[in-house]
Structures are given as C-alpha cells and as structure tokens.
Design an enzyme around this catalytic site. Structure first.
Site, PDB file in Angstrom:
ATOM      1  N   ARG A 126       6.044 -60.093 -24.668  1.00 16.70           N
ATOM      2  CA  ARG A 126       6.778 -60.972 -25.215  1.00 16.70           C
ATOM      3  C   ARG A 126       6.096 -62.473 -25.075  1.00 16.70           C
ATOM      4  O   ARG A 126       6.115 -63.107 -24.107  1.00 16.70           O
ATOM      5  CB  ARG A 126       8.434 -61.273 -24.710  1.00 16.70           C
ATOM      6  CG  ARG A 126       9.092 -60.135 -25.156  1.00 16.70           C
ATOM      7  CD  ARG A 126      10.747 -59.956 -24.916  1.00 16.70           C
ATOM      8  NE  ARG A 126      10.974 -60.021 -23.704  1.00 16.70           N
ATOM      9  CZ  ARG A 126      12.154 -59.759 -22.977  1.00 16.70           C
ATOM     10  NH1 ARG A 126      13.220 -59.404 -23.805  1.00 16.70           N
ATOM     11  NH2 ARG A 126      12.420 -59.820 -21.769  1.00 16.70           N
ATOM     12  N   ASP A 153       2.815 -57.004 -17.054  1.00 14.34           N
ATOM     13  CA  ASP A 153       2.710 -55.671 -17.383  1.00 14.34           C
ATOM     14  C   ASP A 153       2.290 -55.355 -18.521  1.00 14.34           C
ATOM     15  O   ASP A 153       2.243 -56.464 -19.346  1.00 14.34           O
ATOM     16  CB  ASP A 153       3.941 -54.992 -16.740  1.00 14.34           C
ATOM     17  CG  ASP A 153       3.908 -53.207 -16.395  1.00 14.34           C
ATOM     18  OD1 ASP A 153       2.611 -53.022 -16.549  1.00 14.34           O
ATOM     19  OD2 ASP A 153       4.681 -52.786 -16.299  1.00 14.34           O
ATOM     20  N   HIS A 199       6.646 -52.162 -12.207  1.00 14.80           N
ATOM     21  CA  HIS A 199       6.153 -53.459 -12.070  1.00 14.80           C
ATOM     22  C   HIS A 199       7.052 -54.237 -10.933  1.00 14.80           C
ATOM     23  O   HIS A 199       6.041 -54.958 -10.190  1.00 14.80           O
ATOM     24  CB  HIS A 199       6.746 -53.793 -13.488  1.00 14.80           C
ATOM     25  CG  HIS A 199       5.728 -55.382 -13.782  1.00 14.80           C
ATOM     26  ND1 HIS A 199       6.421 -56.115 -14.877  1.00 14.80           N
ATOM     27  CD2 HIS A 199       5.089 -56.145 -12.905  1.00 14.80           C
ATOM     28  CE1 HIS A 199       5.626 -57.300 -14.399  1.00 14.80           C
ATOM     29  NE2 HIS A 199       5.142 -57.202 -13.603  1.00 14.80           N
ATOM     30  N   ASP A 220      11.295 -62.827 -18.010  1.00 17.67           N
ATOM     31  CA  ASP A 220      10.611 -63.844 -18.882  1.00 17.67           C
ATOM     32  C   ASP A 220      11.417 -64.353 -20.170  1.00 17.67           C
ATOM     33  O   ASP A 220      11.227 -64.977 -21.143  1.00 17.67           O
ATOM     34  CB  ASP A 220       9.267 -63.145 -19.529  1.00 17.67           C
ATOM     35  CG  ASP A 220       9.673 -61.790 -20.336  1.00 17.67           C
ATOM     36  OD1 ASP A 220      11.098 -61.311 -20.334  1.00 17.67           O
ATOM     37  OD2 ASP A 220       8.695 -61.052 -20.966  1.00 17.67           O
ATOM     38  N   ASP A 221      12.926 -63.796 -20.206  1.00 13.64           N
ATOM     39  CA  ASP A 221      13.716 -64.401 -21.166  1.00 13.64           C
ATOM     40  C   ASP A 221      14.629 -65.260 -20.977  1.00 13.64           C
ATOM     41  O   ASP A 221      15.759 -65.309 -21.320  1.00 13.64           O
ATOM     42  CB  ASP A 221      14.231 -63.093 -22.151  1.00 13.64           C
ATOM     43  CG  ASP A 221      15.084 -62.343 -21.162  1.00 13.64           C
ATOM     44  OD1 ASP A 221      15.025 -62.501 -19.586  1.00 13.64           O
ATOM     45  OD2 ASP A 221      15.707 -61.418 -21.626  1.00 13.64           O
ATOM     46  N   ASP A 299      18.044 -52.075 -10.754  1.00 15.75           N
ATOM     47  CA  ASP A 299      19.413 -53.179 -10.851  1.00 15.75           C
ATOM     48  C   ASP A 299      20.509 -52.137 -10.386  1.00 15.75           C
ATOM     49  O   ASP A 299      21.647 -52.611  -9.547  1.00 15.75           O
ATOM     50  CB  ASP A 299      19.522 -53.999 -11.755  1.00 15.75           C
ATOM     51  CG  ASP A 299      19.358 -53.257 -13.276  1.00 15.75           C
ATOM     52  OD1 ASP A 299      18.988 -52.081 -13.136  1.00 15.75           O
ATOM     53  OD2 ASP A 299      19.660 -53.979 -14.123  1.00 15.75           O
ATOM     54  N   SER A 330      16.901 -53.078 -23.143  1.00 10.85           N
ATOM     55  CA  SER A 330      18.451 -52.877 -23.042  1.00 10.85           C
ATOM     56  C   SER A 330      18.776 -52.859 -24.684  1.00 10.85           C
ATOM     57  O   SER A 330      19.920 -52.755 -24.826  1.00 10.85           O
ATOM     58  CB  SER A 330      19.098 -53.712 -22.069  1.00 10.85           C
ATOM     59  OG  SER A 330      18.873 -54.994 -22.691  1.00 10.85           O
TER      60      SER A 330
END
Length: 455
Positions: A126, A153, A199, A220-221, A299, A330
């Site tokens: 992204r 990654d 990762h 990253d978001d 998670d 997701s």
C-alpha cells in the site's frame, strides 16, 4: 583478461608508429631536393613527437590498468574504465550499484539514560504508507530515541520507492522469504493472514536481536495523535514495574466520539483485551512468544489464555491511533460500522509528568474495580431516556452473553468476544461515556472469570 587485451593493443599502436616511420624512410629516394629534405626532417620530428606521446599514453594506460587490476583483488565486481574499454573495442555494461539500505540503529539507550524505542512499521503493498510515515515523522520528538524502522513484505516496488523517498528519516528492512505458503484448500482465503504472521515474526526477531528493551508496533494504515510518542514515554516503565502488564496500546476499541469523554484525554485504563493497533511490548515478552509464534492469526492467538496468562494491557480513553485502511486482508471488517468513527485525540497530554502508579494492579483493583460495584444499577432504557436522578457514574449489569450483546448493540459498542473477553473489558467491566455520564457495563459482583464459549 581485459587488462591483457588493453596492453596488447597499446603495444600494437607503438609498433605501428615505428613501422610507418621505417617504411617512409625506405621508400624515400637518396637524391632529395632541399625542400623534400626539409619536409622529411619535419616529418621525422613529428613522428618522434608522436612516438613520445604514444609512449606516455602507454605508460598512463598501463598504470590505470594496473590500478584497476589491483582493485579487482578486493572488489567483487570490478569495472574497467570506459576509456580502456573503448580502446579495446569492448564497451562494458556499467553496473549501477544497488541502493544500500540504512542499517538498523544499534544504540539502545540515549545520553540521558532513557531507552531507545524503535517504531516498527509493517508495510506490504500500500503506497498509502506515506500517510502513516508522514504522520510519525511529523510528531516524532527525537530521531535518536524513536528510530522508525519500516519492515516491508510482498516486494512491491512502488511501495518500496515511497518508503525510500524518506531518506535517512527511516530505515527500510525487507522480509526476505517471499515463497508461497502451503495451506489447506479450505484456508486458501486466509493465506494473507499466514503471510502477516510470518512477517511479524521475522521483523520482531530482526529488531529485538539488536538489543532494544522495547518496540512500538504500527501498521501501515494508522495515523497517530500529537502525543503518541509521549504516551509511550510516560507508560513504558509500567511494563517493567508490574508483571501483570504485558503491553501498552494506543487504541480504544470503543473509542467512537459518541462514547468517550473528550474532556479526559489523560484517562487511561487496564484491559484484559489485547487491543493492538499501535502497541508496545518488551524484549522479555517477545522472547517468550517468539519460540511458539503461530503460523497465522497471530492477534487472535495472542489473546488466548495460554498466551495471555491473566496479563493485561494499558489503553487510553481517547485513541492515539486511528486507521484509514479500509482495504486490506480483513476486507474492511468493522471499518464502516466502527473503525472510521474512532476519535483520534487532538490534545497533547504530558504523560511523562503524570504519576502512573494508579495503573499498577493492586492500586487499580482497589480504586477502580471495587468502586464500580458501589455505583447504582440502571437499565439501558433509563439511561437512554435520561431518567436517572442521581449524578455521577452508573452501572448496567449483564449476566449472559446474549444480554451483553443486546445491550452493546443498543449502545453502539463493539459486541464481539475474543477468547471470551469483551473488547476493552477489565474483570468483565466495559467502561464508556454516554450522555455526559460515565457508565460501566459490568457482570455480577461475584463474577468468576471469562467464559471461552462466549466467543
């Protein structure tokens, strides 16, 4: 081999000069006019001068080739100069050196004795990671104390280019194993989660092996609040002081603007639920988890009792992170309904100036948990219709899973469970703000613990 070719060519040039001069003299008659003799003399001088220059050029070229040859003994991919290559008739391909990535900083403490907190940003494909890094760089108080390490990654070149555009503001590391992951046919749609777990494991190992005591994980978001770094500076000591704590998270799962107290940006809680989304852990915890790191769904795995072991996290009333990533593995789960409504704190709280001892287990259980059960019990309908006469906090009681889910849906809270734990809960208590009042959704006072079957 190319060095020998160059020497042979230079020798040929010198021989050709002498041969031309000799043939010229041989073909010249003995009965020469004064003019011809003068011309011959001048030509002889010019030939000698050319020979001298050729000799000097040969010496220079020899020294150049010698230097390149000696350099080849220590450099794995030697390059012969373009000049020499042109003379030999071979224009070599000019190998552009690969961009050298900045190494991970190795300093683990700064001059004043405070630890270095690497901020580990997980990226894939992204290009919007630019928003995340821009935000981190904007609010970072110190490059030295908060080095930003972006772990990528996927091998996406456009994303890599964006990351490298930040220059020495960040360090890029690249997950080297891009091999496919074999999964069962029924789990093929979850392959992305396997890659994420791989990762995370690699990047955390790579970071902690440097010797850092802590690491802050950011996806990253995420955007961060102005006091994001101050928040972790003010809370990191708790992880060392209280063995019942295992993470500090910047995220409030029930952090929608309608259910948080915007006037209390300094308010922090203990929670049995692992929030993620901008969180800090210690090297000791990673040492424990790394040896049994899962192949997927890390998670959910970390929330299981076998990993959590009754340990808890710190989380804020108002989130210090906010996600802008609707598209991802997701597929935007919860985004439209919950995540995009999370309020990001705009205040700067000086957490390093606040006494955090109230968050230690013994103090918190006495001052928070016990006090919750002193508040009056009300119903959702009384709360919604503002029929409560008394001022101050109140309690809504639940006894079953179905009752809990029904109440949370009416209140606009997240209603799911992970390993039997409701989001943000501590001892089963979920705290929120509603119509200018603190409300605690709590189980019976004789609560016996979480039930895995509720998930």
């Amino acid at each position: 081999m190319r060095s020998r070719k160059v020497l042979l060519i230079v020798g040929f040039l010198i021989t050709w000069t002498y041969a031309t001069y000799y043939l010229l003299l041989r073909n010249t008659g003995v009965n020469l006019s004064r003019t011809q003799a003068h011309q011959l003399y001048r030509l002889n001088v010019e030939a000698r001068d050319a020979n001298h220059k050729s000799h000097n050029m040969a010496v220079n070229l020899f020294q150049l080739v010698k230097a390149k040859y000696e350099q080849a003994q220590t450099v794995s991919t030697p390059q012969i100069s373009i000049v020499a290559a042109e003379i030999s008739g071979e224009l070599l391909d000019q190998h552009v050196a690969k961009q050298t990535l900045a190494p991970i900083p190795t300093r683990t403490y700064i001059g004043n004795g405070e630890p270095v907190f690497p901020v580990l940003v997980f990226a894939c494909n992204r290009v919007s990671v630019k928003k995340c890094i821009d935000n981190l760089v904007q609010y970072r108080p110190s490059m030295e104390q908060f080095p930003i390490i972006v772990s990528q990654d996927c091998g996406d070149e456009d994303t890599k280019e964006v990351i490298l555009s930040f220059g020495n503001q960040v360090t890029l590391i690249e997950q080297p194993d891009q091999s496919d992951i074999k999964v069962l046919p029924k789990e093929k749609k979850f392959k992305g989660y396997y890659k994420i777990a791989r990762h995370y494991g690699w990047a955390l190992n790579t970071t902690f092996k440097v010797g850092f005591d802590f690491a802050i994980i950011v996806e990253d978001d995420l955007n961060v609040a102005p006091d994001f770094f101050e928040y972790f500076l003010g809370t990191h000591k708790l992880l060392k002081q209280d063995p019942s704590l295992w993470c500090v998270s910047a995220w409030n799962d029930n952090g929608k603007a309608a259910v948080v107290d915007a006037s209390k940006p300094e308010l922090l809680y203990r929670t049995d639920f692992f929030p993620g989304l901008g969180w800090m852990l210690t090297k000791e915890l990673w040492g424990e988890l790394s040896v049994k790191w899962p192949k997927s769904f890390w998670d959910d795995w970390i929330r299981h009792p076998a990993q959590r072991k009754h340990r808890v996290c710190i989380r804020p009333e108002i989130s210090r992170t906010r996600t802008f990533g609707k598209i991802g593995v997701s597929n935007g789960l919860f985004f439209d309904k919950y995540l995009k409504h999370i309020k990001l704190s705009e205040d700067f709280v000086q957490f390093t100036k606040i006494n955090m001892s109230h968050l230690l287990k013994d103090n918190y259980d006495k001052n928070f948990v016990q006090s919750v059960y002193t508040y009056p019990i009300v119903t959702y309908d009384e709360l919604r219709r503002n029929l409560i006469a008394a001022e101050g906090p109140v309690r809504i009681q639940y006894t079953t899973r179905e009752q809990y889910k029904r109440i949370t849906k009416m209140l606009g809270l997240m209603d799911d469970f992970k390993s039997g734990v409701p989001r943000t809960a501590y001892h089963g208590i979920v705290s929120f703000y509603y119509s200018k009042r603190r409300v605690h959704l709590a189980p019976n006072a004789n609560w016996k613990g979480y039930d895995l079957s509720w998930s």
